[in-house]
Design a protein around this motif. Structure first.
Motif, PDB file in Angstrom:
ATOM      1  N   ASP A 156       2.293  -8.040   6.369  1.00 63.15           N
ATOM      2  CA  ASP A 156       0.885  -8.226   6.014  1.00 63.15           C
ATOM      3  C   ASP A 156       0.322  -6.923   5.469  1.00 63.15           C
ATOM      4  OD1 ASP A 156       0.567 -10.916   6.896  1.00 63.15           O
ATOM      5  OD2 ASP A 156       0.510 -10.220   8.969  1.00 63.15           O
ATOM      6  N   VAL A 157      -0.429  -7.011   4.369  1.00 63.26           N
ATOM      7  CA  VAL A 157      -1.154  -5.851   3.848  1.00 63.26           C
ATOM      8  C   VAL A 157      -2.467  -5.782   4.616  1.00 63.26           C
ATOM      9  CG1 VAL A 157      -2.205  -4.787   1.824  1.00 63.26           C
ATOM     10  CG2 VAL A 157      -0.084  -6.094   1.582  1.00 63.26           C
ATOM     11  N   LEU A 158      -2.632  -4.717   5.407  1.00 59.83           N
ATOM     12  CA  LEU A 158      -3.752  -4.635   6.344  1.00 59.83           C
ATOM     13  C   LEU A 158      -4.932  -3.848   5.786  1.00 59.83           C
ATOM     14  CD1 LEU A 158      -1.623  -3.827   9.530  1.00 59.83           C
ATOM     15  CD2 LEU A 158      -2.436  -6.077   8.786  1.00 59.83           C
ATOM     16  N   ALA A 159      -4.657  -2.867   4.938  1.00 63.31           N
ATOM     17  CA  ALA A 159      -5.723  -2.048   4.344  1.00 63.31           C
ATOM     18  C   ALA A 159      -5.152  -1.367   3.109  1.00 63.31           C
ATOM     19  CB  ALA A 159      -6.232  -1.013   5.347  1.00 63.31           C
ATOM     20  N   TRP A 160      -6.042  -0.973   2.177  1.00 67.07           N
ATOM     21  CA  TRP A 160      -5.590  -0.381   0.920  1.00 67.07           C
ATOM     22  C   TRP A 160      -6.725   0.378   0.273  1.00 67.07           C
ATOM     23  CZ3 TRP A 160      -6.526  -5.449   1.998  1.00 67.07           C
ATOM     24  CH2 TRP A 160      -7.592  -6.065   1.328  1.00 67.07           C
ATOM     25  N   ASN A 161      -6.405   1.169  -0.748  1.00 63.97           N
ATOM     26  CA  ASN A 161      -7.454   1.798  -1.536  1.00 63.97           C
ATOM     27  C   ASN A 161      -7.538   1.131  -2.905  1.00 63.97           C
ATOM     28  OD1 ASN A 161      -5.284   2.899  -2.972  1.00 63.97           O
ATOM     29  ND2 ASN A 161      -5.539   4.963  -2.109  1.00 63.97           N
ATOM     30  N   GLN A 162      -8.538   1.532  -3.683  1.00 66.23           N
ATOM     31  CA  GLN A 162      -8.792   0.861  -4.950  1.00 66.23           C
ATOM     32  C   GLN A 162      -7.664   1.088  -5.959  1.00 66.23           C
ATOM     33  OE1 GLN A 162     -11.097  -1.329  -5.735  1.00 66.23           O
ATOM     34  NE2 GLN A 162     -11.955  -1.191  -3.669  1.00 66.23           N
ATOM     35  N   THR A 163      -7.015   2.249  -5.889  1.00 65.98           N
ATOM     36  CA  THR A 163      -5.923   2.508  -6.828  1.00 65.98           C
ATOM     37  C   THR A 163      -4.755   1.562  -6.564  1.00 65.98           C
ATOM     38  OG1 THR A 163      -6.586   4.837  -6.796  1.00 65.98           O
ATOM     39  CG2 THR A 163      -4.506   4.309  -7.850  1.00 65.98           C
ATOM     40  N   ALA A 164      -4.474   1.305  -5.298  1.00 70.20           N
ATOM     41  CA  ALA A 164      -3.418   0.342  -4.963  1.00 70.20           C
ATOM     42  C   ALA A 164      -3.787  -1.047  -5.441  1.00 70.20           C
ATOM     43  CB  ALA A 164      -3.168   0.341  -3.455  1.00 70.20           C
ATOM     44  N   SER A 165      -5.059  -1.408  -5.322  1.00 68.91           N
ATOM     45  CA  SER A 165      -5.509  -2.716  -5.775  1.00 68.91           C
ATOM     46  C   SER A 165      -5.380  -2.829  -7.295  1.00 68.91           C
ATOM     47  CB  SER A 165      -6.961  -2.946  -5.344  1.00 68.91           C
ATOM     48  OG  SER A 165      -7.355  -4.278  -5.566  1.00 68.91           O
ATOM     49  N   ALA A 166      -5.662  -1.740  -8.009  1.00 68.77           N
ATOM     50  CA  ALA A 166      -5.519  -1.753  -9.460  1.00 68.77           C
ATOM     51  C   ALA A 166      -4.055  -1.886  -9.867  1.00 68.77           C
ATOM     52  CB  ALA A 166      -6.112  -0.472 -10.049  1.00 68.77           C
ATOM     53  N   LEU A 167      -3.151  -1.323  -9.067  1.00 70.12           N
ATOM     54  CA  LEU A 167      -1.728  -1.359  -9.383  1.00 70.12           C
ATOM     55  C   LEU A 167      -1.098  -2.711  -9.050  1.00 70.12           C
ATOM     56  CD1 LEU A 167       0.894   0.102 -10.243  1.00 70.12           C
ATOM     57  CD2 LEU A 167       1.087   0.912  -7.870  1.00 70.12           C
ATOM     58  N   PHE A 168      -1.395  -3.237  -7.872  1.00 66.59           N
ATOM     59  CA  PHE A 168      -0.695  -4.424  -7.383  1.00 66.59           C
ATOM     60  C   PHE A 168      -1.479  -5.726  -7.522  1.00 66.59           C
ATOM     61  CE2 PHE A 168       1.298  -0.953  -4.917  1.00 66.59           C
ATOM     62  CZ  PHE A 168       2.609  -1.157  -5.308  1.00 66.59           C
ATOM     63  N   GLY A 169      -2.752  -5.651  -7.877  1.00 65.62           N
ATOM     64  CA  GLY A 169      -3.554  -6.864  -7.955  1.00 65.62           C
ATOM     65  C   GLY A 169      -4.686  -6.800  -6.947  1.00 65.62           C
TER      66      GLY A 169
END
Length: 315
Positions: A156-169
């Motif tokens: 499970d992906v529990l937390a992330w930053n905006q750069t990761a969201s831009a990279l992976f969706g």
């Protein structure tokens, strides 16, 4: 114990007709042990363990049970009972000898030890859903520009930053149960475009799930996830039947996010203090490379998207 890493050119093939396992009540450690050992034997030849092969034809590929027992220094009858899950109180020395003979990696050796522990057959409550400490979320935000996320025992992906969201969706746009690497990899067609080497990514995800299944054989949520993937994905059934175990640590990954095209990134995975079943994974590009420029562009786009979503101040 010394680490033995057998050479491989990709995930070993498994019967495509493999059926979805019965997992509604959790995984059966005895069956898991039997299949794990059988698949480890299948990938070795007698010559790999210093034996001569005088037989012209083998009914099944790989080492026979009696050959493995001979090299490990135990009787064939005893090893057969062990592989069938019927041997009790197996000594650490015997497990080490079997592990050396099978040339198990460190992760596979640890998996074998867990499966061979009789105490694991007792029913245990399902571990609760995992949550990220606020300080860890603050750390992810402070790392903007570097794709980073925290993931848990069920991928499970529990937390992330905006750069990761831009990279992976856009993970925020997904339902919480769909923020899961296993579901994304096998059930979201977009993942086959995002990952240049999708098969390698899928192999890593399944290997991580195998590791988690060995640690939490009675985790009903994990069993449900595996059952769902087995029913919906033929690729998952194929890779799951191989019984490979993998611990994600570091490496290189090629991705093709729609905004910037293909880029090559290095990743590092670290266990978080306070919860060893949560891991932080970060990605970075080689300094001065085109991938670094592409990653910088993605980070800028992620920051712009974050500002658009931020609440506007009242006047």
């Amino acid at each position: 114990m010394a680490t033995h890493r057998p050479a491989r050119t990709g995930p070993p093939a498994a019967p495509e007709s493999a059926e979805a396992p019965e997992l509604s009540g959790g995984l059966d450690p005895r069956a898991e042990l039997s299949e794990f050992l059988r698949t480890r034997r299948a990938r070795l030849k007698p010559a790999d363990v210093g034996l001569s092969d005088h037989s012209r034809r083998r009914r099944v590929p790989g080492l026979r049970r009696e050959e493995l027992a001979q090299v490990a220094g135990v009787s064939a009858a005893y090893y057969t009972r062990f592989e069938q899950g019927n041997a009790r109180n197996v000594s650490p020395e015997v497990l080490d000898a079997i592990s050396r003979t099978l040339k198990l990696s460190d992760a596979e050796h640890a998996h074998l030890l867990r499966l061979a522990q009789p105490g694991r057959r007792r029913s245990r409550p399902t571990p609760p859903r995992q949550h990220v400490r606020p300080a860890v979320q603050e750390l992810l935000t402070a790392m903007e520009g570097v794709p980073a996320y925290v993931w848990g025992r069920r991928t499970d992906v529990l937390a992330w930053n905006q750069t990761a969201s831009a990279l992976f969706g856009d993970w925020a746009a997904r339902a919480p149960q769909d923020r899961n690497w296993a579901r994304i990899t096998f059930l979201d067609p977009a993942s086959r475009t995002l990952f240049a080497d999708w098969e390698s990514k899928a192999y890593d995800v399944v290997g991580q799930l195998r590791l988690g299944a060995g640690l939490h054989a009675d985790d009903a949520l994990l069993a449900s996830l595996i059952g769902e993937l087995s029913m919906k994905s033929e690729d998952f059934r194929r890779l799951w039947a191989a019984h490979d175990v993998k611990k994600k640590t570091h490496g290189t990954m090629r991705l093709s996010p729609p905004l910037v095209g293909e880029l090559t990134l290095r990743y590092e995975t670290l266990a978080l203090p306070g919860d060893q079943e949560q891991s932080l994974t970060t990605y970075h590009a080689e300094p001065g490379s085109p991938s670094e420029d592409a990653l910088r562009l993605l980070a800028s786009w992620g920051a712009d998207t974050s500002q658009e979503r931020a609440p506007r101040p009242r006047h």
